[in-house]
Scaffold this motif. Structure first.
Motif, PDB file in Angstrom:
ATOM      1  N   ALA A  38       0.858  -1.174   0.000  1.00  0.00           N
ATOM      2  CA  ALA A  38       0.000   0.000   0.000  1.00  0.00           C
ATOM      3  C   ALA A  38       0.902   1.234   0.000  1.00  0.00           C
ATOM      4  O   ALA A  38       2.133   1.130   0.072  1.00  0.00           O
ATOM      5  N   ALA A  39       0.291   2.399  -0.081  1.00  0.00           N
ATOM      6  CA  ALA A  39       1.043   3.649  -0.166  1.00  0.00           C
ATOM      7  C   ALA A  39       1.969   3.816   1.038  1.00  0.00           C
ATOM      8  O   ALA A  39       1.623   3.475   2.168  1.00  0.00           O
ATOM      9  N   VAL A  40       3.174   4.347   0.777  1.00  0.00           N
ATOM     10  CA  VAL A  40       4.173   4.553   1.819  1.00  0.00           C
ATOM     11  C   VAL A  40       4.294   6.058   2.067  1.00  0.00           C
ATOM     12  O   VAL A  40       4.962   6.772   1.313  1.00  0.00           O
ATOM     13  N   LYS A  41       3.634   6.517   3.119  1.00  0.00           N
ATOM     14  CA  LYS A  41       3.748   7.919   3.528  1.00  0.00           C
ATOM     15  C   LYS A  41       4.621   8.058   4.770  1.00  0.00           C
ATOM     16  O   LYS A  41       5.406   8.996   4.888  1.00  0.00           O
ATOM     17  N   ALA A  42       4.485   7.126   5.709  1.00  0.00           N
ATOM     18  CA  ALA A  42       5.206   7.198   6.985  1.00  0.00           C
ATOM     19  C   ALA A  42       6.647   6.741   6.794  1.00  0.00           C
ATOM     20  O   ALA A  42       6.906   5.580   6.468  1.00  0.00           O
ATOM     21  N   ILE A  43       7.612   7.657   7.008  1.00  0.00           N
ATOM     22  CA  ILE A  43       9.036   7.364   6.865  1.00  0.00           C
ATOM     23  C   ILE A  43       9.779   8.030   8.012  1.00  0.00           C
ATOM     24  O   ILE A  43       9.489   9.170   8.366  1.00  0.00           O
ATOM     25  N   ALA A  44      10.754   7.326   8.603  1.00  0.00           N
ATOM     26  CA  ALA A  44      11.535   7.903   9.699  1.00  0.00           C
ATOM     27  C   ALA A  44      12.890   7.221   9.772  1.00  0.00           C
ATOM     28  O   ALA A  44      12.983   5.989   9.775  1.00  0.00           O
ATOM     29  N   TRP A  45      13.958   8.031   9.835  1.00  0.00           N
ATOM     30  CA  TRP A  45      15.318   7.535  10.036  1.00  0.00           C
ATOM     31  C   TRP A  45      15.631   7.522  11.522  1.00  0.00           C
ATOM     32  O   TRP A  45      15.313   8.463  12.238  1.00  0.00           O
ATOM     33  N   SER A  46      16.286   6.472  11.976  1.00  0.00           N
ATOM     34  CA  SER A  46      16.651   6.391  13.390  1.00  0.00           C
ATOM     35  C   SER A  46      17.855   7.279  13.672  1.00  0.00           C
ATOM     36  O   SER A  46      18.872   7.196  12.974  1.00  0.00           O
ATOM     37  N   PRO A  47      17.775   8.139  14.703  1.00  0.00           N
ATOM     38  CA  PRO A  47      18.935   8.947  15.079  1.00  0.00           C
ATOM     39  C   PRO A  47      19.938   8.189  15.945  1.00  0.00           C
ATOM     40  O   PRO A  47      20.995   8.734  16.262  1.00  0.00           O
ATOM     41  N   HIS A  48      19.612   6.964  16.329  1.00  0.00           N
ATOM     42  CA  HIS A  48      20.455   6.185  17.237  1.00  0.00           C
ATOM     43  C   HIS A  48      21.179   5.041  16.543  1.00  0.00           C
ATOM     44  O   HIS A  48      22.206   4.583  17.046  1.00  0.00           O
ATOM     45  N   HIS A  49      20.651   4.556  15.425  1.00  0.00           N
ATOM     46  CA  HIS A  49      21.245   3.426  14.715  1.00  0.00           C
ATOM     47  C   HIS A  49      21.528   3.873  13.288  1.00  0.00           C
ATOM     48  O   HIS A  49      20.595   4.124  12.518  1.00  0.00           O
ATOM     49  N   HIS A  50      22.787   3.985  12.941  1.00  0.00           N
ATOM     50  CA  HIS A  50      23.179   4.485  11.625  1.00  0.00           C
ATOM     51  C   HIS A  50      22.656   3.574  10.524  1.00  0.00           C
ATOM     52  O   HIS A  50      22.861   2.355  10.541  1.00  0.00           O
ATOM     53  N   GLY A  51      21.934   4.160   9.576  1.00  0.00           N
ATOM     54  CA  GLY A  51      21.421   3.406   8.440  1.00  0.00           C
ATOM     55  C   GLY A  51      20.107   2.715   8.672  1.00  0.00           C
ATOM     56  O   GLY A  51      19.608   2.033   7.767  1.00  0.00           O
ATOM     57  N   LEU A  52      19.504   2.874   9.847  1.00  0.00           N
ATOM     58  CA  LEU A  52      18.230   2.208  10.141  1.00  0.00           C
ATOM     59  C   LEU A  52      17.076   3.097   9.693  1.00  0.00           C
ATOM     60  O   LEU A  52      16.954   4.248  10.107  1.00  0.00           O
ATOM     61  N   LEU A  53      16.220   2.560   8.844  1.00  0.00           N
ATOM     62  CA  LEU A  53      15.084   3.282   8.282  1.00  0.00           C
ATOM     63  C   LEU A  53      13.798   2.531   8.595  1.00  0.00           C
ATOM     64  O   LEU A  53      13.744   1.306   8.446  1.00  0.00           O
ATOM     65  N   ALA A  54      12.786   3.268   9.041  1.00  0.00           N
ATOM     66  CA  ALA A  54      11.474   2.682   9.320  1.00  0.00           C
ATOM     67  C   ALA A  54      10.451   3.268   8.354  1.00  0.00           C
ATOM     68  O   ALA A  54      10.512   4.457   8.010  1.00  0.00           O
ATOM     69  N   SER A  55       9.519   2.439   7.904  1.00  0.00           N
ATOM     70  CA  SER A  55       8.475   2.884   6.981  1.00  0.00           C
ATOM     71  C   SER A  55       7.169   2.181   7.318  1.00  0.00           C
ATOM     72  O   SER A  55       7.168   1.067   7.843  1.00  0.00           O
ATOM     73  N   GLY A  56       6.071   2.853   7.012  1.00  0.00           N
ATOM     74  CA  GLY A  56       4.751   2.305   7.299  1.00  0.00           C
ATOM     75  C   GLY A  56       3.866   2.320   6.072  1.00  0.00           C
ATOM     76  O   GLY A  56       3.924   3.254   5.259  1.00  0.00           O
ATOM     77  N   GLY A  57       3.052   1.286   5.938  1.00  0.00           N
ATOM     78  CA  GLY A  57       2.175   1.148   4.780  1.00  0.00           C
ATOM     79  C   GLY A  57       0.749   1.573   5.069  1.00  0.00           C
ATOM     80  O   GLY A  57       0.333   1.700   6.216  1.00  0.00           O
ATOM     81  N   GLY A  58      -0.003   1.790   4.014  1.00  0.00           N
ATOM     82  CA  GLY A  58      -1.385   2.249   4.115  1.00  0.00           C
ATOM     83  C   GLY A  58      -2.353   1.155   4.526  1.00  0.00           C
ATOM     84  O   GLY A  58      -1.976   0.139   5.123  1.00  0.00           O
ATOM     85  N   THR A  59      -3.620   1.361   4.176  1.00  0.00           N
ATOM     86  CA  THR A  59      -4.698   0.508   4.681  1.00  0.00           C
ATOM     87  C   THR A  59      -4.533  -0.952   4.279  1.00  0.00           C
ATOM     88  O   THR A  59      -4.801  -1.854   5.072  1.00  0.00           O
ATOM     89  N   ALA A  60      -4.094  -1.211   3.052  1.00  0.00           N
ATOM     90  CA  ALA A  60      -3.945  -2.593   2.594  1.00  0.00           C
ATOM     91  C   ALA A  60      -2.700  -3.262   3.141  1.00  0.00           C
ATOM     92  O   ALA A  60      -2.554  -4.482   3.035  1.00  0.00           O
ATOM     93  N   ASP A  61      -1.794  -2.496   3.739  1.00  0.00           N
ATOM     94  CA  ASP A  61      -0.531  -3.051   4.231  1.00  0.00           C
ATOM     95  C   ASP A  61      -0.508  -3.118   5.757  1.00  0.00           C
ATOM     96  O   ASP A  61      -0.287  -4.176   6.340  1.00  0.00           O
TER      97      ASP A  61
END
Length: 506
Positions: free
Chosen positions: A369-392
């Motif tokens: 589903a659509a990926v709007k939620a994105i956040a880089w971790s300030p504590h772990h180098h290179g760690l990226l979090a993402s969240g999916g829409g209603t179908a995900d």
């Protein structure tokens, strides 16, 4: 009087009925228990009757051919965890919320440690390392709890002159410092009305500056709210050219705010003098995502383009264009070192871009589903979090150093926003269909620290305060709600290394 031969035959029949060497050992029947009470020697004298349920018996005190089980030498100190945990703390952990669960867990662990000291002479003097449920409840080895051994004399260390009902070690345990319980309020500490706050998943209409000023896009206007004075001012009004606000974003210094519009251009406003200082053009459709990197502004649009431009240069100069998404770009975030840009789109794709390339260096397609939620971790180098829409409905974590997927968790609702705590390895997520809730997660265990409810519709907007303690959320119910969710104290000590080039000046 019963004939002795007849009585002997009855006893032998009873013994055969209860203990048959050719079959697995069973629990003695009522007849056996009755015979034992009548003084008949139980059949523990033969090793072939040893039950695997109780382990291999060793000789205890004997009385003729009768063996008396000796339980005084059982190793309760190491096998205490094998006892079934029916404590009230466990029931509370199953039925209460996350914060109460943690508090009850710590209280239950302290009570268990106190019992171990008083009843089993465990010698526990500190609660450190004793609050881990998995460590406390997991058996230490596969041995049996009840065994037969020679009784040993127990030595009690309680002083006869002590005025306390518990031993000296238990007193030290009770005096040991305990980690303070962190309480997260379930109600917002402030609620503001936000009329005409758009109910659109693809827009980003709320942002919080480093100078503690909140910018909100309401219909055709952008309003500024000071968290220090609670003063509200109107920055701009786009109704003159039949336009509307689709996104807002502060620069790092907090003196400039970018305003994305429905017609595709971006305005740069100096809030100190309430004056527009630049106007960036190039998009053919609405601009729903903005992200600053120093004096460089990146914008994402429904026209599927990502444009990167230095706001100090005239608008006529060409911009840097990143082409890759097949549908509207709805999420943009720079990494903490400002070297990589993550973008999410309605095409269910997550891209990672480099400053030195016009093509994405990494592509992630696990979301459905659509990926709007994105956040880089300030504590772990290179760690990226993402969240999916209603179908995900999943929050996924990526190692951008290796390009490999990591953990994921199903939130059971649309993921609208993500933000990492500045001080601890935690993150907050806001959700839409169908829970409309705010969740605080602990990483990497992905356990829920808190669940906050209050919005009646999708929680589409999220921004964090400059001090990293509070967040503000906005929803289609036309309200802004302020929550205290994070703590300033760091959960883990920073590792100091002489190889860290950022820790000293050379």
């Amino acid at each position: 009087m019963m004939n002795q031969d007849y009585e002997r035959r009855l006893i032998q029949q009873a013994e055969k009925a209860c203990w048959n060497p050719s079959t697995p050992v069973k629990t003695p029947t009522k007849e056996c228990s009755y015979m034992d009470r009548m003084g008949t020697p139980p059949p523990f004298s033969s090793p072939q009757f040893s039950s695997p349920q109780f382990g291999s018996p060793s000789r205890g005190p004997t009385n003729g051919d009768r063996f008396i089980p000796a339980r005084a030498g059982n190793n309760w100190q190491t096998q205490f965890a094998m006892i079934a945990d029916n404590s009230p703390g466990k029931k509370l952990r199953e039925n209460s919320d996350a914060s109460r669960e943690n508090r009850e867990c710590r209280d239950s662990a302290a009570y268990v440690c106190l019992l171990k000291n008083e009843l089993l002479q465990a010698g526990i003097e500190d609660m450190k390392g004793q609050t881990d449920d998995r460590r406390a409840l997991a058996p230490l080895h596969s041995g049996n709890l009840f065994q037969y051994s020679t009784p040993t004399k127990r030595h009690f260390t309680t002083s006869p002159y002590s005025m306390s009902p518990v031993s000296a070690r238990s007193q030290k345990l009770l005096r040991s410092p305990r980690k303070a319980t962190r309480k997260i309020s379930r109600i917002p500490f402030k609620v503001l009305d936000a009329p005409e706050l758009g109910d659109d998943f693809y827009l980003n209409l709320v942002d919080w500056s480093g100078l503690n000023i909140l910018s909100v896009g309401l219909g055709t206007c952008v309003y500024l709210w000071s968290a220090c004075t609670s003063q509200v001012t109107r920055l701009c009004d786009l109704s003159g050219d039949s336009n509307s606000v689709t996104s807002v974003a502060w620069n790092e210094r907090g003196n400039l705010v970018a305003v994305g519009t429905h017609l595709g251009y971006v305005q740069i406003w100096d809030t100190a003098v309430s004056k527009m200082v630049n106007k960036l053009q190039g998009h053919s459709s609405r601009v729903g995502a903005l992200a600053w990197n120093g004096d460089t502004l990146v914008s994402g649009s429904r026209d599927r383009l990502i444009m990167q431009k230095d706001v100090r240069t005239p608008s006529i100069l060409p911009e840097r264009r990143l082409v890759g998404h097949r549908q509207e770009v709805c999420g943009l975030k720079w990494s903490p070192d400002n070297q990589h840009l993550a973008s999410g789109g309605n095409d269910n794709r997550l891209y990672v871009w480099s400053l030195h390339s016009l093509s994405p260096v990494q592509t992630y397609t696990d979301h459905v589903a659509a990926v709007k939620a994105i956040a880089w971790s300030p504590h772990h180098h290179g760690l990226l979090a993402s969240g999916g829409g209603t179908a995900d409905r999943c929050i996924r974590f990526w190692n951008t150093l290796t390009g490999q997927p990591m953990q994921s968790v199903d939130t059971n609702s649309q993921v609208c926003n993500l933000a990492w705590s500045k001080h601890s390895s935690e993150l907050v997520s806001t959700h839409g269909y169908s829970q409309n809730q705010i969740l605080v997660w602990k990483y990497p265990s992905l356990s829920q620290v808190a669940k906050l409810t209050g919005h009646s519709t999708r929680v589409l907007y999220l921004a964090m305060s400059p001090d990293g303690e509070a967040i503000v959320t906005g929803a289609g119910d036309e309200t802004l709600r302020f929550w205290n969710v994070f703590s300033k104290t760091r959960s883990q000590k920073e590792n100091k290394s002489v190889l860290n080039l950022f820790s000293s000046i050379r």
